[in-house]
Scaffold this motif. Structure first.
Motif, PDB file in Angstrom:
ATOM      1  N   ALA A 407      37.798  40.150  29.251  1.00  0.00           N
ATOM      2  CA  ALA A 407      39.437  39.816  29.500  1.00  0.00           C
ATOM      3  C   ALA A 407      40.097  40.711  28.678  1.00  0.00           C
ATOM      4  CB  ALA A 407      39.405  38.365  29.121  1.00  0.00           C
ATOM      5  N   ARG A 408      39.536  41.096  27.680  1.00  0.00           N
ATOM      6  CA  ARG A 408      40.346  42.059  26.603  1.00  0.00           C
ATOM      7  C   ARG A 408      40.438  43.463  27.460  1.00  0.00           C
ATOM      8  NH1 ARG A 408      38.255  39.771  20.613  1.00  0.00           N
ATOM      9  NH2 ARG A 408      39.448  37.980  20.798  1.00  0.00           N
ATOM     10  N   ALA A 409      39.419  43.831  27.907  1.00  0.00           N
ATOM     11  CA  ALA A 409      39.138  45.173  28.516  1.00  0.00           C
ATOM     12  C   ALA A 409      39.935  45.223  30.026  1.00  0.00           C
ATOM     13  CB  ALA A 409      37.868  45.472  28.626  1.00  0.00           C
ATOM     14  N   HIS A 410      39.847  44.240  30.571  1.00  0.00           N
ATOM     15  CA  HIS A 410      40.399  44.280  32.073  1.00  0.00           C
ATOM     16  C   HIS A 410      41.566  43.405  32.390  1.00  0.00           C
ATOM     17  CE1 HIS A 410      36.864  46.704  33.056  1.00  0.00           C
ATOM     18  NE2 HIS A 410      36.133  45.703  32.662  1.00  0.00           N
ATOM     19  N   ALA A 411      41.967  42.694  31.425  1.00  0.00           N
ATOM     20  CA  ALA A 411      43.261  41.644  31.815  1.00  0.00           C
ATOM     21  C   ALA A 411      43.833  41.531  30.526  1.00  0.00           C
ATOM     22  CB  ALA A 411      42.731  40.154  32.015  1.00  0.00           C
ATOM     23  N   ALA A 412      43.940  42.613  29.674  1.00  0.00           N
ATOM     24  CA  ALA A 412      44.942  42.682  28.542  1.00  0.00           C
ATOM     25  C   ALA A 412      46.323  42.415  28.831  1.00  0.00           C
ATOM     26  CB  ALA A 412      44.772  43.882  27.996  1.00  0.00           C
ATOM     27  N   GLY A 413      47.082  41.657  28.376  1.00  0.00           N
ATOM     28  CA  GLY A 413      48.421  41.194  28.598  1.00  0.00           C
ATOM     29  C   GLY A 413      48.713  40.165  29.693  1.00  0.00           C
ATOM     30  N   LEU A 414      47.631  40.388  30.628  1.00  0.00           N
ATOM     31  CA  LEU A 414      47.729  39.044  31.787  1.00  0.00           C
ATOM     32  C   LEU A 414      47.101  37.987  31.198  1.00  0.00           C
ATOM     33  CD1 LEU A 414      48.245  38.971  34.536  1.00  0.00           C
ATOM     34  CD2 LEU A 414      46.033  39.870  35.124  1.00  0.00           C
ATOM     35  N   LEU A 415      45.974  38.065  30.645  1.00  0.00           N
ATOM     36  CA  LEU A 415      45.317  36.753  30.294  1.00  0.00           C
ATOM     37  C   LEU A 415      44.787  36.930  28.670  1.00  0.00           C
ATOM     38  CD1 LEU A 415      42.959  36.119  33.369  1.00  0.00           C
ATOM     39  CD2 LEU A 415      45.042  35.051  32.929  1.00  0.00           C
ATOM     40  N   GLU A 416      45.099  35.738  28.089  1.00  0.00           N
ATOM     41  CA  GLU A 416      44.488  35.592  26.636  1.00  0.00           C
ATOM     42  C   GLU A 416      43.420  34.640  26.740  1.00  0.00           C
ATOM     43  OE1 GLU A 416      48.060  34.458  24.479  1.00  0.00           O
ATOM     44  OE2 GLU A 416      49.083  36.391  24.745  1.00  0.00           O
ATOM     45  N   VAL A 417      42.193  35.126  26.396  1.00  0.00           N
ATOM     46  CA  VAL A 417      41.239  34.441  26.308  1.00  0.00           C
ATOM     47  C   VAL A 417      40.405  34.708  24.856  1.00  0.00           C
ATOM     48  CG1 VAL A 417      38.645  33.875  27.467  1.00  0.00           C
ATOM     49  CG2 VAL A 417      40.595  34.841  28.655  1.00  0.00           C
ATOM     50  N   ALA A 428      41.939  30.350  29.757  1.00  0.00           N
ATOM     51  CA  ALA A 428      42.653  31.696  29.910  1.00  0.00           C
ATOM     52  C   ALA A 428      44.007  31.281  29.938  1.00  0.00           C
ATOM     53  CB  ALA A 428      42.050  32.426  31.020  1.00  0.00           C
ATOM     54  N   ARG A 429      44.879  31.607  28.930  1.00  0.00           N
ATOM     55  CA  ARG A 429      46.194  31.416  28.909  1.00  0.00           C
ATOM     56  C   ARG A 429      46.912  32.535  29.414  1.00  0.00           C
ATOM     57  NH1 ARG A 429      47.364  25.971  27.861  1.00  0.00           N
ATOM     58  NH2 ARG A 429      45.870  25.374  25.892  1.00  0.00           N
ATOM     59  N   PRO A 430      48.319  32.384  29.934  1.00  0.00           N
ATOM     60  CA  PRO A 430      49.015  33.516  30.532  1.00  0.00           C
ATOM     61  C   PRO A 430      49.620  34.299  29.429  1.00  0.00           C
ATOM     62  CG  PRO A 430      49.743  31.420  31.683  1.00  0.00           C
ATOM     63  CD  PRO A 430      48.767  31.049  30.539  1.00  0.00           C
ATOM     64  N   GLY A 431      49.577  35.851  29.426  1.00  0.00           N
ATOM     65  CA  GLY A 431      49.927  36.491  28.625  1.00  0.00           C
ATOM     66  C   GLY A 431      51.346  37.026  29.046  1.00  0.00           C
ATOM     67  N   PRO A 432      51.660  38.000  28.018  1.00  0.00           N
ATOM     68  CA  PRO A 432      53.400  38.418  28.575  1.00  0.00           C
ATOM     69  C   PRO A 432      53.387  39.184  29.937  1.00  0.00           C
ATOM     70  CG  PRO A 432      52.033  39.896  26.909  1.00  0.00           C
ATOM     71  CD  PRO A 432      51.248  38.580  27.088  1.00  0.00           C
ATOM     72  N   ALA A 433      52.181  39.581  30.373  1.00  0.00           N
ATOM     73  CA  ALA A 433      52.348  40.435  31.787  1.00  0.00           C
ATOM     74  C   ALA A 433      51.943  39.426  32.698  1.00  0.00           C
ATOM     75  CB  ALA A 433      51.266  41.704  31.660  1.00  0.00           C
ATOM     76  N   TRP A 434      51.591  38.248  32.678  1.00  0.00           N
ATOM     77  CA  TRP A 434      51.559  37.075  33.587  1.00  0.00           C
ATOM     78  C   TRP A 434      52.748  37.078  34.774  1.00  0.00           C
ATOM     79  CZ3 TRP A 434      47.792  33.575  34.736  1.00  0.00           C
ATOM     80  CH2 TRP A 434      47.874  32.724  35.837  1.00  0.00           C
ATOM     81  N   VAL A 487      36.003  39.536  36.362  1.00  0.00           N
ATOM     82  CA  VAL A 487      37.397  39.541  35.601  1.00  0.00           C
ATOM     83  C   VAL A 487      38.242  40.458  36.001  1.00  0.00           C
ATOM     84  CG1 VAL A 487      38.247  40.047  33.434  1.00  0.00           C
ATOM     85  CG2 VAL A 487      36.315  38.378  33.620  1.00  0.00           C
ATOM     86  N   LEU A 488      37.728  41.568  36.489  1.00  0.00           N
ATOM     87  CA  LEU A 488      38.566  42.664  37.104  1.00  0.00           C
ATOM     88  C   LEU A 488      39.146  42.470  38.444  1.00  0.00           C
ATOM     89  CD1 LEU A 488      39.609  45.670  36.854  1.00  0.00           C
ATOM     90  CD2 LEU A 488      37.371  46.358  37.918  1.00  0.00           C
ATOM     91  N   ARG A 489      38.169  41.751  39.277  1.00  0.00           N
ATOM     92  CA  ARG A 489      38.864  41.445  40.572  1.00  0.00           C
ATOM     93  C   ARG A 489      39.902  40.180  40.211  1.00  0.00           C
ATOM     94  NH1 ARG A 489      34.539  40.438  42.453  1.00  0.00           N
ATOM     95  NH2 ARG A 489      34.530  38.020  42.828  1.00  0.00           N
ATOM     96  N   MET A 490      39.546  39.306  39.101  1.00  0.00           N
ATOM     97  CA  MET A 490      40.563  38.185  38.935  1.00  0.00           C
ATOM     98  C   MET A 490      41.918  38.824  38.622  1.00  0.00           C
ATOM     99  SD  MET A 490      40.156  34.940  36.644  1.00  0.00           S
ATOM    100  CE  MET A 490      39.848  35.912  35.376  1.00  0.00           C
ATOM    101  N   ALA A 491      41.907  39.842  37.652  1.00  0.00           N
ATOM    102  CA  ALA A 491      43.161  40.644  37.402  1.00  0.00           C
ATOM    103  C   ALA A 491      43.936  41.098  38.460  1.00  0.00           C
ATOM    104  CB  ALA A 491      42.575  41.545  35.932  1.00  0.00           C
ATOM    105  N   GLU A 492      43.144  41.763  39.330  1.00  0.00           N
ATOM    106  CA  GLU A 492      43.724  42.622  40.537  1.00  0.00           C
ATOM    107  C   GLU A 492      44.653  41.483  41.192  1.00  0.00           C
ATOM    108  OE1 GLU A 492      40.435  44.496  42.017  1.00  0.00           O
ATOM    109  OE2 GLU A 492      40.581  46.227  40.576  1.00  0.00           O
ATOM    110  N   VAL A 493      43.804  40.503  41.531  1.00  0.00           N
ATOM    111  CA  VAL A 493      44.305  39.149  42.382  1.00  0.00           C
ATOM    112  C   VAL A 493      45.657  38.574  41.828  1.00  0.00           C
ATOM    113  CG1 VAL A 493      44.016  36.850  43.131  1.00  0.00           C
ATOM    114  CG2 VAL A 493      42.110  38.657  43.211  1.00  0.00           C
ATOM    115  N   LEU A 494      45.773  38.561  40.316  1.00  0.00           N
ATOM    116  CA  LEU A 494      46.802  38.021  39.751  1.00  0.00           C
ATOM    117  C   LEU A 494      47.900  38.968  39.502  1.00  0.00           C
ATOM    118  CD1 LEU A 494      45.172  35.937  36.708  1.00  0.00           C
ATOM    119  CD2 LEU A 494      46.023  35.056  38.909  1.00  0.00           C
ATOM    120  N   ARG A 495      47.894  40.385  39.567  1.00  0.00           N
ATOM    121  CA  ARG A 495      48.560  41.366  39.441  1.00  0.00           C
ATOM    122  C   ARG A 495      49.150  41.498  40.932  1.00  0.00           C
ATOM    123  NH1 ARG A 495      44.749  44.244  35.924  1.00  0.00           N
ATOM    124  NH2 ARG A 495      45.871  44.167  33.834  1.00  0.00           N
ATOM    125  N   ALA A 496      48.644  41.207  41.731  1.00  0.00           N
ATOM    126  CA  ALA A 496      48.835  41.259  43.196  1.00  0.00           C
ATOM    127  C   ALA A 496      49.861  40.179  43.752  1.00  0.00           C
ATOM    128  CB  ALA A 496      47.858  41.370  44.472  1.00  0.00           C
TER     129      ALA A 496
END
Length: 501
Positions: A407-417, A428-434, A487-496
């Motif tokens: 989560a820290r490597a692939h979803a930094a700012g997006l998810l706080e785990v 996983a809490r929403p981060g500032p980039a959520w 986690v990487l795929r999840m981050a891509e989905v949420l950014r999209a």
């Protein structure tokens, strides 16, 4: 003497109208069509061979063939070489049904059901789940199956079946109750004997049983908020009024709870590892809860969810181990630590309650299947459960660390785990980039569409609209190599998703 059936299909019971002025083949066709439309014969189900049907109906095989051919021509049946005759997957009535008609049975009008019936049949709060692309990423409540000693358990099952499983016992197989008592006394500090233990089919069945025996309809029970929705539902099914109480870092605060519901007669708590937030109940709140129960004659159901899994600090003693007044009913599950398919849980009753519950269960008859309980008892007695728990504690700690790192490597700012001291999932809490405007229900749905089985945290709150958003990520069943890609795929989905909000 009739010949034995060899086609593998189940026998059919068809009611033919003796007064109908129709040829026999037409009456057989009408009866089959009616059975299919009434769903007494499932779509895709294989029909008995025409010879067998003719024997069952006492008619010529040609009569049956005429009926089957007519139904096949109408689209109700399909025939394939080597597969026999089957009910069609899509029926003509599906194609030509007027739009907007419900495909399932309609919900009864309010006047048909009691108030309790309406509550029980109300549509449940939706918790989006999906079959993950990666193995069980990130499904909740699933233990790791890699490395499970399936061969050992199969051998124990075979030995049990070879001698014939004992009849179901209302309290559970005595061998499993003895093994469970020994296991809990040694590993969880729950001093108990076999007579204190009953085997159930899950926490919901356990709660319904306790609520029906200990409380009268309409009385109040304290439940954690957020919490597992099935707990409040089980209490409501027993006619009890569940009252959600907000949970803080120290667990359920008794003073705050009683200020809202001074006449509560039951509390259902997860002190070792709150579900879903992961907090451990503080000693102050534990002692206050016990004092309340002893002082008022109330009861506590301790759901020891995740109590076996603690990766940092000293193991926490269950609430039951602190109970001196006999007010704590301890609940646990083998399904969460071994195999979900077991569907076996247990209750440890206070001495003053055990006799009454035993009498009630004996009067009610068997409550759970005895099949496999003897094998599980030997699995525990031979030390396989202890070895499995030691291995999975190490495995789950490694997988939790891998999830936090990913989560820290692939979803930094997006998810706080953040790491937790125990359990089988993280929040996983929403981060500032959520993405602005994206709620956790929509986020979970987007992840589900990508094959990732997250669950919205708000779905576990009594008032989802007022809840802080978050996603629950189960890691126990996810191989470490699959965590970072998921986690990487999840981050891509949420950014999209930000482009769609």
């Amino acid at each position: 003497m009739p010949k034995p059936r060899t086609d593998g299909a189940l026998p059919l019971v068809l009611a033919l109208d003796p007064d109908a002025r129709l040829p026999l083949h037409a009456r057989i066709g009408d009866a089959l069509r009616a059975a299919i439309l009434a769903r007494r014969i499932a779509r895709g189900a294989r029909l008995p061979a025409s010879r067998v049907l003719a024997e069952d109906l006492g008619c010529a095989r040609g009569t049956v063939l005429a009926a089957l051919e007519q139904l096949a021509a109408e689209g109700y049946l399909t025939a394939q070489a080597g597969s026999g005759t089957r009910v069609a997957a899509t029926l003509p009535d599906d194609v030509f049904a007027p739009p907007g008609l419900p495909s399932a049975d309609p919900i009864p009008a309010p006047s048909v059901l009691s108030r309790r019936g309406m509550a029980l049949t109300a549509p449940p709060r939706r918790v989006d789940r999906a079959a993950p692309t990666d193995p069980d990423a990130f499904a909740l409540g699933r233990p790791a199956l890699d490395g499970f000693p399936f061969a050992v358990f199969a051998r124990l099952l075979q030995a049990e079946w070879r001698h014939g499983a004992p009849p179901s016992h209302p309290l559970g197989d005595p061998r499993l109750r003895r093994a469970t008592a020994a296991y809990l006394s040694a590993t969880r500090g729950v001093a108990c004997e076999a007579d204190d233990v009953i085997v159930t089919a899950g926490i919901r069945q356990s709660l319904r049983l306790m609520a029906q025996l200990l409380l009268d309809p309409g009385e109040a029970a304290l439940v954690e908020d957020p919490g597992f929705p099935g707990i409040a539902l089980a209490l409501a099914e027993a006619g009890i009024r569940p009252v959600p109480v907000p949970v803080g870092p120290g667990g359920l605060a008794v003073g705050r709870a009683l200020a809202r519901v001074p006449d509560a007669r039951l509390a259902v708590v997860t002190p070792a590892h709150h579900y879903p937030l992961g907090h451990a109940m503080s000693l102050e709140n534990r002692l206050a809860l016990l004092a309340w129960a002893e002082g008022t004659g109330a009861w506590i159901v301790e759901d020891d969810y995740g109590g076996e899994y603690r990766y940092a600090g000293r193991p926490l003693a269950p609430l039951r181990a602190l109970d001196r007044g006999g007010r704590v009913i301890y609940a646990g599950s083998f399904s969460k630590v071994l195999l979900p398919a077991l569907q076996l849980s247990y209750l440890v009753l206070p001495r003053g309650l055990a006799g009454a519950v035993r009498r009630a269960l004996v009067a009610a008859g068997p409550a759970s299947s005895g099949l496999g309980q003897g094998a599980l008892a030997r699995f525990i007695d031979e030390g396989h459960l202890g070895r499995r728990l030691r291995r999975t504690r190490t495995l789950y700690a490694e997988r939790q660390a891998a999830l936090v790192a990913a989560a820290r490597a692939h979803a930094a700012g997006l998810l706080e785990v953040e790491a937790q001291e125990g359990g089988m999932h993280l929040v996983a809490r929403p981060g500032p980039a959520w993405p602005a405007g994206l709620d956790d229900v929509a986020a979970a749905r987007a992840c589900a569409e990508a094959g990732i089985a997250t669950v919205a945290l708000s779905a576990y709150h009594a008032d989802p609209g007022a809840a802080a958003p978050g996603l629950l990520l189960g890691y126990a069943a996810v191989p470490e190599r699959a965590i970072a890609p998921a986690v990487l795929r999840m981050a891509e989905v949420l950014r999209a998703a930000s482009a769609r909000t």
